[in-house]
Design an enzyme around this catalytic site. Structure first.
Site, PDB file in Angstrom:
ATOM      1  N   HIS A 190       0.876  -1.175   0.000  1.00 57.03           N
ATOM      2  CA  HIS A 190       0.000   0.000   0.000  1.00 57.03           C
ATOM      3  C   HIS A 190       0.910   1.221   0.000  1.00 57.03           C
ATOM      4  O   HIS A 190       1.676   1.402   0.950  1.00 57.03           O
ATOM      5  CB  HIS A 190      -0.888   0.009   1.246  1.00 57.03           C
ATOM      6  CG  HIS A 190      -1.749  -1.216   1.373  1.00 57.03           C
ATOM      7  ND1 HIS A 190      -3.059  -1.256   0.945  1.00 57.03           N
ATOM      8  CD2 HIS A 190      -1.469  -2.457   1.849  1.00 57.03           C
ATOM      9  CE1 HIS A 190      -3.558  -2.465   1.177  1.00 57.03           C
ATOM     10  NE2 HIS A 190      -2.607  -3.216   1.718  1.00 57.03           N
ATOM     11  N   GLU A 243      -7.233 -12.437   6.251  1.00 58.23           N
ATOM     12  CA  GLU A 243      -6.175 -11.834   7.090  1.00 58.23           C
ATOM     13  C   GLU A 243      -6.655 -11.964   8.536  1.00 58.23           C
ATOM     14  O   GLU A 243      -6.086 -12.717   9.314  1.00 58.23           O
ATOM     15  CB  GLU A 243      -5.959 -10.364   6.684  1.00 58.23           C
ATOM     16  CG  GLU A 243      -4.927  -9.629   7.544  1.00 58.23           C
ATOM     17  CD  GLU A 243      -4.838  -8.125   7.237  1.00 58.23           C
ATOM     18  OE1 GLU A 243      -5.750  -7.578   6.566  1.00 58.23           O
ATOM     19  OE2 GLU A 243      -3.860  -7.486   7.692  1.00 58.23           O
ATOM     20  N   ASP A 263       3.389  -5.090   2.608  1.00 52.04           N
ATOM     21  CA  ASP A 263       2.112  -4.504   3.041  1.00 52.04           C
ATOM     22  C   ASP A 263       2.233  -2.997   3.313  1.00 52.04           C
ATOM     23  O   ASP A 263       1.937  -2.195   2.428  1.00 52.04           O
ATOM     24  CB  ASP A 263       1.568  -5.245   4.271  1.00 52.04           C
ATOM     25  CG  ASP A 263       0.052  -5.190   4.386  1.00 52.04           C
ATOM     26  OD1 ASP A 263      -0.600  -4.667   3.468  1.00 52.04           O
ATOM     27  OD2 ASP A 263      -0.483  -5.688   5.394  1.00 52.04           O
ATOM     28  N   ASP A 264       2.623  -2.629   4.528  1.00 53.96           N
ATOM     29  CA  ASP A 264       2.756  -1.219   4.928  1.00 53.96           C
ATOM     30  C   ASP A 264       4.090  -1.050   5.649  1.00 53.96           C
ATOM     31  O   ASP A 264       4.137  -0.930   6.883  1.00 53.96           O
ATOM     32  CB  ASP A 264       1.591  -0.828   5.857  1.00 53.96           C
ATOM     33  CG  ASP A 264       0.246  -1.053   5.195  1.00 53.96           C
ATOM     34  OD1 ASP A 264      -0.161  -0.221   4.378  1.00 53.96           O
ATOM     35  OD2 ASP A 264      -0.380  -2.098   5.472  1.00 53.96           O
ATOM     36  N   HIS A 273      -8.069  -8.392  -0.481  1.00 61.09           N
ATOM     37  CA  HIS A 273      -7.625  -8.872   0.824  1.00 61.09           C
ATOM     38  C   HIS A 273      -8.686  -9.850   1.327  1.00 61.09           C
ATOM     39  O   HIS A 273      -9.888  -9.541   1.278  1.00 61.09           O
ATOM     40  CB  HIS A 273      -7.529  -7.719   1.822  1.00 61.09           C
ATOM     41  CG  HIS A 273      -6.335  -6.829   1.651  1.00 61.09           C
ATOM     42  ND1 HIS A 273      -6.028  -6.220   0.475  1.00 61.09           N
ATOM     43  CD2 HIS A 273      -5.368  -6.451   2.540  1.00 61.09           C
ATOM     44  CE1 HIS A 273      -4.924  -5.503   0.636  1.00 61.09           C
ATOM     45  NE2 HIS A 273      -4.500  -5.621   1.882  1.00 61.09           N
TER      46      HIS A 273
END
Ligand code: HPA
Ligand code: ZN
Length: 336
Positions: free
Chosen positions: A18, A199, A277-278, A196
């Protein structure tokens, strides 16, 4: 060759990143200052100290707050360039970047401000760093499907610059079925589809993402191991899973990396990839994700090659673009 050098040498694609999650506190403060935006923290240290998450939602609250520093086209460009420089160091040859337009249009920014800045950075990354990239627009699943439709309308004039759509934000209580109509429309438009799923949400959401939304990849999907029949099916269908181990650790999806389902997924023949991811929030870019996972799960060099190969095979590029990366990967594998 030491493990971190071997990992760096593997040509790899990052398929779960992201861009707003790559905003490091230093850059966040620099942008906030030049844009006259007030952040909820006094300084960089206080910001980092706030990154103690207990679950997905506790992260998302802070992640959306940080995005407020991004105002101008230049900010989105600078954000993405900072990511590309990090990716280059880790041996990323290709990346499919998520962006969350609703986070920005809800604050009054134009859709084009976001897209233009990111797109300019993608072109620069190709010409200056030799990294190829695509953009994937993510719908925020905590918002109604109508909002997603409105965002899609804003995207339609720019579909030559948007490669696919995804689904992110709060998973529990927002199942894939909620977005069935908008994904059907995106499919008609010829967009690639990902979501997604699994998760924090159940394995059922993974099945529904495939069966109801017709996604081509699953983002995270680590709870698939709760459903052995689904594992067997998705292994057969070669559906890629974009797993993000350090994210799962920080958001307490697993208590520690040694209990992560990645190795079991890999062993079951699923097309597993490793991603960040982040990274500004979860303590590591893609190389660190490979390294810490390899150590915790005792992954062999062969397994790491398989994971990197899966990322190249799972990317939305043409076979002609993929071929030189695969050839280089096999050469690195042989030299190990
Ligand atoms: N899950 C859901 N939404 C997100 C994530 C994630 O890992 N990262 C950024 N938005
Ligand atoms: Zn994600």
């Amino acid at each position: 060759m030491e493990l971190h050098e071997f990992i760096r040498a593997l040509p790899k694609a990052e398929l779960h990143l992201h861009i707003e999650g790559s905003l490091e506190p230093e850059l966040m403060f620099e942008m906030a200052q030049r844009n006259g935006v007030k952040l909820p923290y006094a300084n960089v240290e206080e910001t980092r100290a706030a990154y103690a998450f207990t679950d997905l939602q506790s992260f998302l609250d802070i992640y959306y707050a940080g995005a407020a520093a991004l105002i101008h086209e230049r900010d989105f460009h600078d954000l993405a360039m900072a990511y590309f420089y990090r990716a280059k160091v880790d041996g990323v040859v290709h990346t499919e970047i998520f962006f969350d337009p609703q986070t920005h249009t809800a604050r009054g920014l134009a859709f084009e401000t976001v897209l233009d800045g990111l797109e300019r950075a993608c072109q620069e990354a190709q010409s200056q760093l030799g990294i190829s990239s695509r953009l994937i627009l993510c719908f925020l699943r905590h918002l109604p499907e109508e909002d997603a439709f409105r965002t899609l309308e804003q995207a339609v004039p720019h579909l030559s610059r948007i490669h696919g759509v995804g689904l992110d934000s709060s998973e529990k209580g927002h199942p894939p079925a909620k977005f069935q109509r908008v994904f059907a429309k995106c499919r008609e438009l010829g967009l690639h589809l990902v979501a997604h799923a699994g998760e924090e949400g159940p394995a059922d959401y993974i099945r529904d993402a495939v069966d109801l939304l017709h996604v081509e990849r699953i983002d995270h999907g680590v709870r698939v191991t709760d459903d052995p029949a689904l594992v067997e099916r998705l292994a057969k269908e070669k559906i890629p899973f974009t797993v993000c181990p350090l994210s799962n650790l920080k958001l307490r999806v697993f208590p520690d990396l040694s209990t992560h389902s990645l190795k079991r997924m890999l062993g079951a023949g699923l097309r597993v990839t490793i991603n960040s991811d982040d990274p500004a929030y979860f303590g590591g870019y893609i190389g660190q994700n490979y390294l810490e996972t390899a150590k915790a799960l005792k992954l062999s060099k062969n397994e790491l090659v398989t994971i990197a190969r899966n990322s190249l095979l799972g990317s939305f590029v043409t076979d002609a673009e993929r071929a030189p990366w695969l050839a280089k990967l096999e050469a690195v594998a042989k030299s190990a």
